[in-house]
Scaffold this motif. Structure first.
Motif, PDB file in Angstrom:
ATOM      1  N   ASP A  89       0.933  -1.272   0.012  1.00 38.03           N
ATOM      2  CA  ASP A  89       0.114   0.108  -0.126  1.00 38.03           C
ATOM      3  C   ASP A  89       0.925   1.153  -0.034  1.00 38.03           C
ATOM      4  N   GLN A  90       0.333   2.419   0.196  1.00 40.40           N
ATOM      5  CA  GLN A  90       0.999   3.475   0.313  1.00 40.40           C
ATOM      6  C   GLN A  90       2.068   3.750   1.235  1.00 40.40           C
ATOM      7  N   TYR A  91       2.155   2.965   2.406  1.00 40.93           N
ATOM      8  CA  TYR A  91       2.859   3.018   3.324  1.00 40.93           C
ATOM      9  C   TYR A  91       3.910   2.157   3.532  1.00 40.93           C
ATOM     10  N   ALA A  92       3.906   1.086   2.661  1.00 33.55           N
ATOM     11  CA  ALA A  92       4.960  -0.082   2.680  1.00 33.55           C
ATOM     12  C   ALA A  92       5.055  -0.931   1.363  1.00 33.55           C
ATOM     13  N   ARG A 124      -1.062  -7.433   7.688  1.00 27.52           N
ATOM     14  CA  ARG A 124      -1.672  -6.657   8.748  1.00 27.52           C
ATOM     15  C   ARG A 124      -2.910  -6.389   8.113  1.00 27.52           C
ATOM     16  N   HIS A 126      -6.159  -3.792   6.937  1.00 26.60           N
ATOM     17  CA  HIS A 126      -5.744  -2.520   6.273  1.00 26.60           C
ATOM     18  C   HIS A 126      -6.077  -1.131   7.632  1.00 26.60           C
ATOM     19  N   TYR A 127      -5.379  -0.138   7.353  1.00 25.00           N
ATOM     20  CA  TYR A 127      -5.422   0.951   8.359  1.00 25.00           C
ATOM     21  C   TYR A 127      -6.756   1.504   8.230  1.00 25.00           C
ATOM     22  N   ASP A 128      -7.449   1.518   7.041  1.00 20.16           N
ATOM     23  CA  ASP A 128      -8.823   2.077   6.877  1.00 20.16           C
ATOM     24  C   ASP A 128      -9.781   0.792   7.256  1.00 20.16           C
ATOM     25  N   ILE A 137       2.802  -6.789   3.100  1.00 17.63           N
ATOM     26  CA  ILE A 137       3.810  -5.614   3.042  1.00 17.63           C
ATOM     27  C   ILE A 137       5.148  -6.352   3.282  1.00 17.63           C
TER      28      ILE A 137
END
Length: 260
Positions: A89-92, A124, A126-128, A137
Motif C-alpha cells: 500500500d502507500q505505506y509499505a 496486517r 488495512h489501516y482504513d 507488506i
C-alpha cells in the motif's frame, strides 16, 4: 435410506449421512425434490448442518507443485478462499519473490503465513477499517507462537511477569499478587462474519515443560463485546498463575473462545 418405510432405518441413514460430512451433499440436494415430505425434511436438516460445519472450517486453496511468484500465489489463495489480500500500500512495499507450496489443498492461514515467510513479507489489517481484507507488506513475520483453528488464527504476542503489592493502612495488612500475563491476538478470515466475542478466552489447559499445570488468576469476569463490521482482529490478555522457576517454556496452551 432416508426414504425407507422403517423409521429406525431412516434414523440410521440420517445419522450415517451426518457422519459422512460433505461427501453426500449432491445426493442431499437431489433429495430436496423427493416426493416423501420426511425425506425432504431430513435432507434439508442435514444440508443445514453441513453449512454450519463449513462455517467453522478453514477455507482451502489447491496448489500444484510449481514455483510461483509470491504475488501470483497470494492472488490464487485470495481467489480460491474468498479472502481479499492487497499487495502493498502507500505505506509499505511488497516483495514479489519466488515461493513454493507442496501440491494439494492448503488451509488459508497456514498457507498465507508460509508464503509470507518465504517471500519476506508479513500481513496486517488495512489501516482504513472500511477496507476489507489484509495487506501483505515487506518485513519479517514476527516469531510469535501461532495456532490455527478453522477460520481463526491466534498468536501469543508477548508475555510478562507482574508483581503487585497493595497495603491497606486501615487494616494494617498487605497483599502481594504475582501473575503471568500473556497478550494474545486473534484474527479471522474475511468470510467469517463475527458478531460478538468473549472479551477473554477460557483456559482449558496450560502446562509447562516440567509438567506443572497453571490456572487463571482469580478476579474479573469475561464479558461479551460487539465486533464491528470492519474488524478483523482483537487483542486480549490472559492472566495465569506464575509458573515454577524451573520451567523454561509453556509446552501446551489450550483455550476456548466464545464467538457469535
Amino acid at each position: 435410506s432416508l426414504g425407507s418405510e422403517s423409521y429406525p432405518e431412516r434414523t440410521a441413514a440420517h445419522a450415517e449421512l451426518a457422519r459422512l460430512g460433505a461427501v453426500p451433499r449432491e445426493q442431499l440436494v437431489a433429495a430436496l425434490q423427493h416426493p416423501e415430505p420426511e425425506v425432504r425434511l431430513r435432507a434439508k436438516e442435514l444440508l443445514r448442518r453441513l453449512q454450519i460445519d463449513d462455517l467453522w472450517c478453514a477455507s482451502r486453496a489447491t496448489f500444484v507443485a510449481e514455483k510461483l511468484s509470491a504475488g501470483e500465489a497470494l492472488a490464487a489463495l485470495a481467489a480460491q478462499t474468498g479472502n481479499r489480500i492487497l499487495l502493498g500500500d502507500q505505506y509499505a512495499a511488497f516483495q514479489d519473490r519466488p515461493v513454493e507450496l507442496a501440491a494439494g489443498a492448503h488451509d488459508y492461514w497456514p498457507a498465507l503465513d508460509s508464503l509470507c515467510l518465504q517471500s519476506g513479507n508479513r500481513v496486517r489489517p488495512h489501516y482504513d477499517t472500511r477496507q476489507s481484507g489484509l495487506v501483505a507488506i515487506t518485513g519479517s513475520r514476527p516469531k510469535h507462537p501461532l495456532a490455527y483453528s478453522g477460520p481463526v488464527r491466534s498468536a501469543i504476542v508477548s508475555a510478562r511477569r507482574e508483581f503487585k503489592e497493595e497495603f491497606d493502612y486501615e487494616k494494617l495488612s498487605g497483599e502481594i499478587q504475582h501473575a503471568f500475563h500473556m497478550n494474545l491476538q486473534f484474527m479471522w478470515e474475511e468470510r467469517f462474519r463475527l458478531v460478538a466475542y468473549r472479551s477473554q478466552p477460557e483456559l482449558v489447559l496450560a502446562r509447562t515443560d516440567t509438567g506443572a499445570e497453571l490456572s487463571v488468576v482469580p478476579g474479573g469476569s469475561a464479558t461479551w463485546s460487539v465486533a464491528t463490521g470492519g474488524s478483523r482482529q482483537v487483542a486480549m490478555t490472559l492472566r495465569l498463575q506464575p509458573p515454577p522457576t524451573t520451567a523454561q517454556r509453556l509446552a501446551l496452551l489450550h483455550l476456548r473462545w466464545g464467538l457469535v
